[in-house]
Design an enzyme around this catalytic site. Structure first.
Site, PDB file in Angstrom:
ATOM      1  N   SER A 150      43.557  57.218  31.104  1.00 46.76           N
ATOM      2  CA  SER A 150      44.936  56.908  31.467  1.00 46.76           C
ATOM      3  C   SER A 150      45.813  58.159  31.333  1.00 46.76           C
ATOM      4  O   SER A 150      45.576  59.140  32.035  1.00 46.76           O
ATOM      5  CB  SER A 150      45.431  55.733  30.601  1.00 46.76           C
ATOM      6  OG  SER A 150      46.576  55.158  31.144  1.00 46.76           O
ATOM      7  N   ASP A 232      42.366  46.670  37.135  1.00 47.05           N
ATOM      8  CA  ASP A 232      43.276  47.340  36.206  1.00 47.05           C
ATOM      9  C   ASP A 232      44.712  46.956  36.542  1.00 47.05           C
ATOM     10  O   ASP A 232      45.170  47.158  37.666  1.00 47.05           O
ATOM     11  CB  ASP A 232      43.058  48.854  36.362  1.00 47.05           C
ATOM     12  CG  ASP A 232      43.795  49.674  35.337  1.00 47.05           C
ATOM     13  OD1 ASP A 232      44.921  49.313  34.969  1.00 47.05           O
ATOM     14  OD2 ASP A 232      43.227  50.706  34.922  1.00 47.05           O
ATOM     15  N   HIS A 265      41.682  47.906  32.267  1.00 44.01           N
ATOM     16  CA  HIS A 265      42.156  49.187  31.722  1.00 44.01           C
ATOM     17  C   HIS A 265      41.728  49.404  30.271  1.00 44.01           C
ATOM     18  O   HIS A 265      42.098  50.406  29.664  1.00 44.01           O
ATOM     19  CB  HIS A 265      43.701  49.195  31.801  1.00 44.01           C
ATOM     20  CG  HIS A 265      44.324  50.556  31.716  1.00 44.01           C
ATOM     21  ND1 HIS A 265      44.198  51.500  32.714  1.00 44.01           N
ATOM     22  CD2 HIS A 265      45.095  51.142  30.761  1.00 44.01           C
ATOM     23  CE1 HIS A 265      44.868  52.596  32.382  1.00 44.01           C
ATOM     24  NE2 HIS A 265      45.416  52.412  31.192  1.00 44.01           N
TER      25      HIS A 265
END
Lengths: 291, 291
Positions: A150, A232, A265
Site C-alpha cells: 500500500s 481490494d 487489502h
C-alpha cells in the site's frame, strides 16, 4: 551510529530482533526490526530485503503477520522492516491524528514544508541512513531488494525506480500506484511537499514520488513485480494500478503484474503471495536459478 | 443455531471467515474464526483442527500470526479458532482485570463456583456446542484434531485425553502441563472450581482438568505431540513439562516431546513448528502416509 537491542525471538533457526536508534536524518529515536536467517554469519553475509509497511503500521505488522520468514530462512535473505514515520513526542502529527497523515503515514518522502520538514525525511532514512546502519551492525552484504504494501508499495517502487543501482529488484502489494491522482497521495503530498500541484515546479516536486510518473520516464530497468487483490476496497479510489500498467507499457518496463481474484487489502492477501515475491527477489539476487 | 458472518478474507485460495453467534452453553454472544481450505466443498468435506489460544488471546491471534494457513491449505484441513473465554458486558471479569483470570482466561474448564459458573463453561463449548455448530454450517466432516498454545495447550491436551474417541490426535505448544501445581493454574482452578485442593472431592475436581494427571491415568491413547521452547520465560514457574513427561513415561503414553533450543513463548516460536504439527495431525487423519 549506535543501536540498542530491545527484543530477540528465535524463528525458524534464525533470529527476529528489534532495535532502537537515534536517527540523524529524522531527528528522533526510531525502532526497526530485522530478521536474520540461519545462513547469516560474519563469514557468510546475506542480502537484505527491505520491507516498507502501509498506513498505521510499525516495524511489527509484516514480521508478525506476513508469514514471510519461512521463505527468507529457506533462501537465506535477511529482512529489515523500518517504521512508517518518525516517532516521538517532539514529532508533529496531524491535528486530528488522521490515519493517513503524520505519524504512521510518512509516505517515504522528504518533506519540504513546515512543520513536517524537520522530521519527515523517510526517503533519505530508507535509502541511506538505515542501510548504512544495517550493513555496519549485521552480517549482511550490500545487495538489496525492496518490497512493501500500500503506502509502502508506493515507497518501494519510488525508491527502486529512483535508485536502480542500489536495488536488484522491487515488488509491491497493492501499491498506491499514482499518488498524485488519489486522495491519500494528494493529501500527503500537499502537506509534506506543498499545495499547488499545477505549478510546474510543484509538479516536479510531486512527480519524483509517483511510481507511475517515474516508470513512464525511467531509462533504468529494475525488475518489478506487483500483486493486487481484485476485491481490494481501495482499488479504484486510491491504488489505481492502471496508471502503473499504462506507464509500464508505454516505456516497455519489465513489470510483472498480477490481479488476484477475490483477494482484499489485508495481510491475509500478503501472506498468500509473499513466497512468490521472495522467490522473485531471490532469483534477481542470483540465489535461485529460476523463480 | 444461527451464525452471523462478520468478515471474509481470501487466503491461499481458501477463506478465512469470522462469525458471531449466541452460545447457549456460555450464555453470551461469542465470536469464532474458521479457515476453509480450497479443498472444502459440500461434496468434499474436510477434517477440522481446533486451535485453543492462550491467555489474553481472541480468535484472531493464531489466524494472523502462526503462519498455519499455508499447510492447512496444502493438506486440506479446516482450522477453527474459538475465543478464550465468554465475553460481553454481562459476563463477570476479575476485579482487577488480571490477564490470567476472567475474560481472556477461561482455561477451558466448566466453572462450578459463582460468579463464574453462569458463563465460564468453555470445556463444554469447545467439546460440544462449537463442533456441532461447525459441522452444521460448514463443509467439514466429523473428524477432529486439536491443538493449542500455553493455556490453550493445556485445554487441548485435557480435552483430547478426556475424549479420545472424538479426536484423532492432539498437539500443544508450551502447554500449562500441570496446572494444579503452578500459579496460573491454581489461581484459575481456585476461582472456577473451588478453593480447597487438598480435599479429596476437590482434588478430583481439579485433576480432571490437569493434563499430567490425565495422561498418567488414561487407558486410551490419542497420539500427542508437544513443542516447548527452552528459553520460554514461563518454563519453570508455569509450564512444568517434566510433569507431563513423567506421566507419559509412567503410563507408556504415545507422546512426542520436543524441547526446542533457543525458542521462547511467542508466536514466532509457534510459527517455526506449526508445519510439523499440522503434518502430524494430517498423518493421524490419514491424509499423509508419513509425517
Amino acid at each position: 551510529m549506535t543501536i540498542e537491542n530491545i527484543s530477540n525471538n528465535k524463528v525458524l533457526d534464525g533470529w527476529h530482533k528489534q532495535y532502537n536508534h537515534q536517527s540523524n536524518v529524522l531527528n528522533c529515536k526510531m525502532r526497526f526490526a530485522i530478521y536474520l536467517p540461519p545462513q547469516a554469519t560474519s563469514k557468510n553475509k546475506v542480502p537484505v530485503m527491505y520491507w516498507l509497511s502501509g498506513l498505521t503500521c510499525t516495524d511489527e505488522n509484516f514480521m508478525q503477520k506476513a508469514g514471510a520468514l519461512r521463505m527468507a530462512a529457506e533462501l537465506g535473505i535477511a529482512i529489515v522492516a523500518p517504521d512508517t514515520s518518525p516517532r516521538g513526542e517532539n514529532v508533529p502529527d496531524d491535528e486530528k491524528q488522521a490515519y493517513d497523515l503524520g505519524k504512521g503515514a510518512g509516505f517515504y518522502v522528504n518533506a519540504t514544508q513546515p512543520p513536517w520538514n524537520k522530521h519527515y525525511q523517510m526517503y533519505d532514512y530508507v535509502v541511506d541512513e538505515l542501510p548504512e546502519l544495517i550493513e555496519t551492525h549485521f552480517p549482511v552484504n550490500s545487495q538489496r531488494v525492496i518490497s512493501g504494501h500500500s503506502m509502502g508499495g508506493h515507497g518501494a517502487l519510488v525508491i527502486a525506480l529512483r535508485n536502480p543501482k542500489l536495488y536488484k529488484s522491487v515488488s509491491a502489494f497493492s501499491p498506491i500506484s499514482n499518488p498524485m491522482n488519489c486522495g491519500w497521495g494528494r493529501k500527503a503530498f500537499s502537506a509534506y511537499l506543498g499545495t499547488d500541484p499545477d505549478a510546474w515546479t510543484l509538479y516536479n516536486t510531486w512527480s519524483v514520488y509517483d511510481a507511475s510518473e517515474l516508470m513512464r520516464k525511467t531509462t533504468a530497468q529494475v525488475p518489478a513485480m506487483v500483486e493486487q487483490g481484485e476485491n481490494d476496497d481501495f482499488l479504484e479510489e486510491q491504488l489505481k494500478p492502471n496508471a502503473l500498467l499504462l506507464a509500464a507499457k508505454a516505456n516497455n518496463y519489465p513489470l510483472t503484474f498480477n490481479m488476484a481474484e477475490g483477494y482484499d487489502h489485508s495481510y491475509y492477501f500478503i501472506s498468500s503471495f509473499i513466497d512468490k515475491h521472495i522467490r522473485f527477489h531471490a532469483f534477481n539476487l542470483g540465489l535461485l536459478e529460476q523463480q
